[in-house]
Design a protein around this motif. Structure first.
Motif, short mmCIF file in Angstrom:
data_model
loop_
_atom_site.label_atom_id
_atom_site.label_comp_id
_atom_site.label_asym_id
_atom_site.label_seq_id
_atom_site.Cartn_x
_atom_site.Cartn_y
_atom_site.Cartn_z
N LEU A 79 1.00 -1.17 -0.11
CA LEU A 79 0.02 -0.19 0.03
C LEU A 79 0.92 1.39 0.08
CD1 LEU A 79 -2.56 1.16 0.00
CD2 LEU A 79 -2.91 0.95 2.51
N SER A 80 1.95 1.16 0.76
CA SER A 80 2.88 2.33 0.55
C SER A 80 3.42 2.60 -0.63
CB SER A 80 4.16 2.22 1.61
OG SER A 80 3.54 2.09 3.07
N ARG A 81 3.91 1.58 -1.46
CA ARG A 81 4.40 1.69 -2.74
C ARG A 81 3.32 2.27 -3.64
NH1 ARG A 81 7.01 -3.54 -2.60
NH2 ARG A 81 9.15 -3.27 -2.33
N LEU A 82 2.18 1.92 -3.60
CA LEU A 82 1.05 2.48 -4.29
C LEU A 82 1.04 3.86 -4.05
CD1 LEU A 82 -1.36 1.76 -6.32
CD2 LEU A 82 -2.78 1.40 -4.22
N GLY A 85 3.64 6.05 -5.20
CA GLY A 85 3.23 6.43 -6.90
C GLY A 85 2.26 7.38 -7.13
N GLN A 86 1.46 7.70 -5.98
CA GLN A 86 0.31 8.65 -6.33
C GLN A 86 0.76 10.09 -5.73
OE1 GLN A 86 -2.74 6.28 -4.21
NE2 GLN A 86 -3.50 5.64 -6.65
N GLY A 87 1.77 9.97 -5.07
CA GLY A 87 2.21 11.33 -4.29
C GLY A 87 1.91 11.21 -2.84
N LYS A 88 1.30 10.28 -2.49
CA LYS A 88 0.53 10.29 -1.08
C LYS A 88 1.77 10.00 -0.03
CE LYS A 88 -3.86 9.13 -2.54
NZ LYS A 88 -5.06 8.05 -2.41
N LEU A 89 2.68 10.92 0.05
CA LEU A 89 4.05 10.33 0.79
C LEU A 89 3.76 10.10 2.19
CD1 LEU A 89 6.78 12.22 -1.06
CD2 LEU A 89 6.11 9.98 -1.42
N LYS A 90 3.07 11.44 2.83
CA LYS A 90 2.78 11.36 4.17
C LYS A 90 2.05 9.94 4.72
CE LYS A 90 0.56 13.80 7.89
NZ LYS A 90 -0.21 15.07 8.17
N LEU A 96 3.27 2.41 6.91
CA LEU A 96 4.19 1.40 6.92
C LEU A 96 5.08 1.69 8.05
CD1 LEU A 96 5.76 -0.93 5.74
CD2 LEU A 96 7.20 0.73 4.31
N GLY A 97 5.46 2.83 8.42
CA GLY A 97 6.18 3.14 9.77
C GLY A 97 5.43 2.61 11.09
N GLU A 98 4.29 2.79 10.87
CA GLU A 98 3.25 2.42 12.16
C GLU A 98 3.51 0.73 12.43
OE1 GLU A 98 -1.42 1.37 12.57
OE2 GLU A 98 -0.99 3.46 12.12
N VAL A 99 3.35 -0.03 11.20
CA VAL A 99 3.60 -1.48 11.41
C VAL A 99 5.07 -1.63 11.58
CG1 VAL A 99 3.22 -3.68 9.93
CG2 VAL A 99 1.52 -1.70 9.62
N TYR A 100 5.94 -1.15 10.73
CA TYR A 100 7.23 -1.60 10.93
C TYR A 100 7.74 -1.09 12.49
CZ TYR A 100 12.37 -1.64 9.96
OH TYR A 100 13.68 -2.04 9.85
N ASN A 101 7.58 -0.30 12.99
CA ASN A 101 7.80 0.25 14.28
C ASN A 101 7.28 -0.81 15.31
OD1 ASN A 101 9.71 2.22 13.25
ND2 ASN A 101 7.86 3.60 13.37
N GLY A 102 6.22 -1.65 15.07
CA GLY A 102 5.78 -2.53 15.99
C GLY A 102 6.54 -3.93 16.08
N TYR A 103 7.90 -3.86 15.31
CA TYR A 103 8.74 -5.01 15.28
C TYR A 103 9.68 -4.81 16.22
CZ TYR A 103 6.08 -7.77 11.61
OH TYR A 103 5.22 -8.38 11.04
#
Length: 124
Positions: A79-82, A85-90, A96-103
């Motif tokens: 979803l972050s990649r998608l 590509g649409q310019g929705k960087l924030k 992705l940061g929310e999920v990744y930081n849970g590890y």
């Protein structure tokens, strides 16, 4: 994925539909988030970004309801990649940061390496 790699996008969607029918018939839901995530990636390749996002949002919802953290990570990465590509960087960074930081461990696994790579791309 093999059909996608061979450029057989329509056939891959038929395979996805069969997988969803089997999930519905058997009640075996373990792989359902991943099936929807892959469906979303196929839709993105076909240029249907709205359907791609809807599939990935559904995969994210299902993975969270199942407590399937690996499916959630894969989906957040896709979803972050998608969104990137649409310019929705924030939004891409946040999800992705929310999920990744849970590890707290396993950072040498392919899915976490890929997620970190996408996060790095989003930070540029």
């Amino acid at each position: 994925r093999a059909q996608v790699d061979q450029g057989k996008l329509e056939e891959s969607l038929e395979t996805i539909q069969l997988a969803l029918e089997v999930i519905e018939q058997t009640g075996e839901k373990m792989w359902e988030p991943e099936v929807h995530r892959v469906q979303g990636e196929i839709m993105a390749l076909m240029g249907d970004l709205a359907s791609a996002e809807a599939c990935m949002q559904k995969a994210l919802e299902l993975s969270r309801s199942q407590g399937a953290r690996n499916w959630e990570l894969r989906t957040a990465t896709s979803l972050s990649r998608l969104w990137h590509g649409q310019g929705k960087l924030k939004q891409a960074k946040e999800i992705l940061g929310e999920v990744y930081n849970g590890y707290t461990e396993g950072f040498d696994t392919p899915d976490l390496i890929e997620a970190k790579s996408v996060l790095n791309e989003l930070s540029m």
